[in-house]
Design an enzyme around this catalytic site. Structure first.
Site, mmCIF file in Angstrom:
data_model
loop_
_atom_site.group_PDB
_atom_site.id
_atom_site.type_symbol
_atom_site.label_atom_id
_atom_site.label_comp_id
_atom_site.label_asym_id
_atom_site.label_seq_id
_atom_site.Cartn_x
_atom_site.Cartn_y
_atom_site.Cartn_z
ATOM 1 N N SER A 100 -2.906 3.779 5.784
ATOM 2 C CA SER A 100 -2.594 2.556 6.068
ATOM 3 C C SER A 100 -4.077 2.418 6.736
ATOM 4 C CB SER A 100 -1.045 2.057 6.293
ATOM 5 O OG SER A 100 -1.373 0.513 7.077
ATOM 6 N N TRP A 131 -6.318 2.470 4.318
ATOM 7 C CA TRP A 131 -6.213 1.180 3.023
ATOM 8 C C TRP A 131 -7.348 0.221 3.381
ATOM 9 C CZ3 TRP A 131 -4.470 -3.603 3.584
ATOM 10 C CH2 TRP A 131 -4.205 -4.080 1.828
ATOM 11 N N HIS A 132 -6.989 -0.403 5.323
ATOM 12 C CA HIS A 132 -7.875 -1.646 5.666
ATOM 13 C C HIS A 132 -9.216 -1.384 5.004
ATOM 14 C CE1 HIS A 132 -4.124 -2.318 6.814
ATOM 15 N NE2 HIS A 132 -3.959 -3.483 7.078
ATOM 16 N N GLY A 133 -10.034 -0.070 5.140
ATOM 17 C CA GLY A 133 -10.723 -0.544 5.464
ATOM 18 C C GLY A 133 -11.614 0.863 5.508
ATOM 19 N N PHE A 180 -10.814 -6.700 2.593
ATOM 20 C CA PHE A 180 -10.115 -5.518 1.897
ATOM 21 C C PHE A 180 -9.637 -5.270 0.495
ATOM 22 C CE2 PHE A 180 -8.102 -6.236 6.291
ATOM 23 C CZ PHE A 180 -9.420 -5.796 7.413
#
Lengths: 537, 311
Positions: A318, A321-323, A537
């Site tokens: 997770s 996934w953001h960066g 993102f």
């Protein structure tokens, strides 16, 4: 076209009116054209990716029907591989390549893969997950394959959600795209109010707090003590208002056109534990990971070591996934660690809390008043500048605690059970601890590097104090505090029921007064057409 | 849907009326600096030929002696320099309707604007429309964008002005009454300088927008038989290590200006680099000594151009 830009307002007004004027049979095509126009206003070339992703999930789902489990699994893997391949190529290639280069450098191996100079397509992390959820649902048999490629293309590119979610599921959005929407005055006005509230959160609260936050994070070594703490708290609230504001606008405009999109936030800062917070924060993403990753891994009904692995895996993914940065990975890992520690120490902490707050509950009412007033009087030393500078923030904390005790005394008079002061205080304590844990982790979410994040956290622990106002006007700083208090008050009210519904039941003049105040409030926002944080993102 | 649209439009109309009411109808200090635009437009209208009109930002307002130029050249002088927040597009737009056959126009753009920054203006543009509503007639697309972008912030400032007592003015506050009859700001000349050296910045290239603006103006002036010149602003180069970088940037910008802009130039940027003792409060605003030196240097450079002096 940002949701908070005049261009978007013009675009949406035109789409909204045309949508309801068009006969039903043309609406899907119109919405598809509008969605592609909206997306292509960022960079037209990247529409190719949308088309490719749509084609992949369309064909793989159709091919799955009536095939053996093995073939279905192969098709699912192919769809995941290609879609995630796009994501990897545009978002993660350079990150992994750079880290491999560092790694090979350590063991003296030459690594000459050049970095890609590509601009990441906006919204790719969101629409890829949305597309994959469709493939997964067809694979699992939760829904049938969609035969109308236009409808499926609209599902992937639906303009209210394509840039930053909420990440929709095929089971929720796809059937709605086939339904005829009739203009419903109450639904439309309710959606518009949600849009207005979203704009207020973004333009007024998030962007104003950003002034303080940007100062701290752009120069992490320059601030110490209480100023850092306030900056960290402000960032937690900024990111919440920024993203929740965006989600509310998306859900609101969806609602105005008759679509019921999934909620993304449920007052996370009123959570009593980190795991509870994660059930209320970016709900559409977390439920995606829960359903398609966490539960297949065994979920929480497993041994502690396995639970640790599952939780850490989901949290780290997770974060990633953001960066594509170590800061995001660390942020995810920290939250995973909090959840794991929360689970293994749960019983112990609950017993300790019960013991302490039971003791507090036995304190006679009078003692709250006496101790509260004494503490407030003691802190006057700070108010009249009689205490040394370094103790002043602590004195202000004592003053606040004193006031809190007096308030608890007032609230608690004559109350027992769930609403007893000890229970109320326990709930406040748990919420406070959760908010702090989240806020400290989120430092890495915002910091430019892990080093910067560590600098900020270590500067928080120093006894030295830098200027709390960070060179800002005092009135500006006080308005920030006021906005934070207002947000929490709204969140607490929302816990008791929908505020829009409450206002709807009031007389006309009160309703209009409330709407005018909200609209005028929005005019008091920051207008530099700033990006929503989650757009990156 | 009709009911919704009607109610929505009524609501929006009410909000716009509050916005406009607060911005345009609430009391305002009439001695505010930007209001000097009214007098400057009167000067443009009334100043007789032969005349030279100077356009630019506050650097021109603070650091230029029109009287000296008039005495040296024999031309009447109008100094339109006022505020950087109006942006280069507006400087040009506001002067165009007043240009007459035989006029001389000198464009003096601060370096910061060469890279297209604040091209359409800032909040100052909205503030100007409060005193001088006619300024709205001079807007082009960039100005309209800027106007709408800055309405909310102007609303906030004006609203704050209603509820808070305005701070007592001191002699360092810029004001409308500080201008002389040529449009030069003179109220600062007797004050002790207090320089803040921020802003020693020069872009390396001319932005496309600025290039088009200047070349279009050149075409316009040719058609109107107006002689157009480009003058350079003053600047205080940084000392020590950054100086080399500054001179590199300035050299790059100067050569780009020469390549792209088809306007006769008055001197070069190097003729107007002055040490810090010539500045008043910023590196754009000259003090009395700086103003005199700059005007003298400018006159000398003007003599070297095609401009014929009448004296």
């Amino acid at each position: 076209m940002l949701f908070n830009s005049p261009e978007f307002m013009l675009f949406f007004s035109a789409v909204f009116i045309a949508y309801y004027l068009l006969p039903f049979r043309f609406r899907w095509a119109f919405m598809l054209a509008a969605s592609y126009f909206f997306y292509m206003s960022w960079k037209p070339e990247y529409a190719v990716l949308l088309v490719a992703s749509t084609f992949i999930i369309y064909s793989s789902a159709l091919l799955m029907e009536g095939r053996s489990m093995r073939t279905r699994r192969l098709l699912l893997a192919a769809s995941f591989f290609m879609n995630l391949g796009f994501l990897f190529f545009f978002k993660y290639f350079n990150f992994f390549s750079r880290n491999l280069k560092d790694l090979f450098g350590i063991i003296n191996i030459q690594y000459n893969v050049p970095e890609l100079n590509l601009l990441m397509p906006v919204g790719i992390s969101f629409y890829i997950l949305q597309a994959l959820s469709y493939t997964m649902d067809v694979y699992r048999g939760t829904r049938k394959a969609e035969r109308h490629i236009g409808i499926l293309a609209l599902y992937v590119s639906f303009f209210p959600v394509i840039l930053s979610g909420p990440i929709e599921r095929s089971t929720n959005l796809l059937p709605q795209l086939r339904e005829e929407k009739i203009f419903d005055y109450d639904r439309v006005t309710d959606g518009l109010k949600l849009v207005a509230w979203g704009l207020f959160q973004k333009l007024v609260i998030a962007d104003r707090l950003a002034i303080y936050v940007n100062k701290l994070f752009s120069s992490p070594a320059s601030y110490e003590g209480f100023a850092v703490l306030i900056g960290i708290y402000f960032f937690s609230i900024q990111i919440y208002c920024d993203f929740c504001g965006y989600s509310d606008i998306a859900i609101g405009i969806g609602q105005m056109m008759g679509y019921k999109l999934v909620p993304n936030f449920k007052r996370p800062f009123l959570s009593a534990s980190i795991s509870d917070l994660w059930r209320r924060w970016h709900m559409s993403l977390l439920s995606w990971f829960r359903d398609y990753l966490y539960i297949p891994l065994g979920g929480s009904r497993v041994s502690s070591p396995r639970f640790f692995i599952n939780t850490m895996l989901v949290c780290v993914i997770s974060g990633l996934w953001h960066g594509a940065q170590w800061t995001f990975i660390l942020w995810g890992a920290l939250n995973g660690a909090f959840i794991f520690i929360g689970r293994i120490t749960g019983n112990f902490r609950q017993r300790t809390r019960d013991l302490i707050f039971d003791l507090i509950g036995r304190v006679p009412m009078r003692a709250y008043f006496v101790s509260g007033i004494s503490m407030s009087c003691f802190s006057l030393l700070a108010i009249f500048k009689l205490a040394p500078d370094m103790f002043r923030p602590a004195m202000w904390a004592v003053f606040a605690a004193g006031l809190l005790l007096v308030m608890l005394g007032v609230i608690a008079s004559g109350k027992t059970g769930e609403s007893s002061p000890a229970e109320a205080l326990k709930r406040v304590w748990m919420t406070f601890v959760t908010f702090n844990l989240f806020s400290f982790s989120v430092v890495f979410f915002r910091a430019a590097s892990v080093k910067d994040g560590i600098t900020i956290l270590s500067n928080l622990l120093t006894l030295k104090q830098s200027d709390v106002f960070m060179g800002l006007d005092k009135a500006e700083f006080i308005s920030m505090l006021g906005l934070v208090a207002f947000l929490f008050a709204v969140n607490i009210m929302q816990n008791r029921g929908s505020i829009r519904e409450m206002i709807r039941r009031k007389p006309l003049w009160m309703r209009w007064a409330a709407y005018h105040l909200l609209a005028l409030g929005i005019l008091l926002g920051i207008y530099k057409t700033s990006m929503f944080i989650y757009f990156q993102f | 849907m009709k009911r919704f649209i009607l109610k929505f439009l009524i609501f929006i109309a009410m909000i716009i009326s509050y916005l406009v009411g607060v911005i345009y109808l609430s009391p305002i200090d009439q001695d505010i600096f930007i209001a000097a635009s009214i007098e400057k437009h009167k000067l443009l209208e009334k100043t007789e030929q032969p005349r030279i009109i100077f356009i630019g930002g506050s650097g021109l307002a603070f650091g230029f002696d029109s009287g000296m130029v008039r005495d040296a050249t024999g031309y009447n002088v109008v100094n339109m320099g006022l505020h950087g927040g109006l942006g280069p597009q507006f400087y040009v737009n506001e002067v165009k309707p007043y240009l007459r056959d035989g006029d001389i126009l000198v464009f003096m753009l601060e370096y910061i604007f060469y890279d297209g920054l604040f091209f359409g203006g800032r909040t100052t543009l909205v503030e100007l429309s409060i005193f001088y509503p006619r300024s709205l007639l001079y807007y082009s697309k960039e100005n309209i964008d800027c106007y709408f972008e800055n309405l909310p912030i102007t609303f906030q400032r004006r609203l704050r002005g209603i509820f808070t007592k305005s701070k007592k003015r001191n002699e360092y506050n810029y004001r409308r009454s500080g201008f002389d009859e040529h449009g030069d700001y003179t109220a600062h000349l007797a004050l002790k300088p207090r320089l803040d050296k921020m802003g020693q910045y020069v872009p390396r290239k001319v932005s496309g927008k600025v290039e088009i603006l200047m070349n279009d103006l050149s075409e316009f002036c040719k058609k109107k038989n107006v002689r157009l010149y480009l003058a350079f602003p003053t600047m205080n180069p940084p000392s020590g290590n950054p100086e080399k970088q500054f001179r590199d940037d300035l050299g790059s910008l100067y050569s780009d200006i020469k390549d792209k802009i088809k306007i006769e130039m008055i001197g070069s940027p190097y003729d107007f680099l002055y040490p810090e003792e010539y500045y008043f409060d910023t590196v754009y605003h000259l003090n009395a000594a700086g103003r005199e030196k700059r005007t003298r240097d400018l006159i000398e450079q003007m003599k070297k151009t095609s401009m014929k002096f009448l004296k």
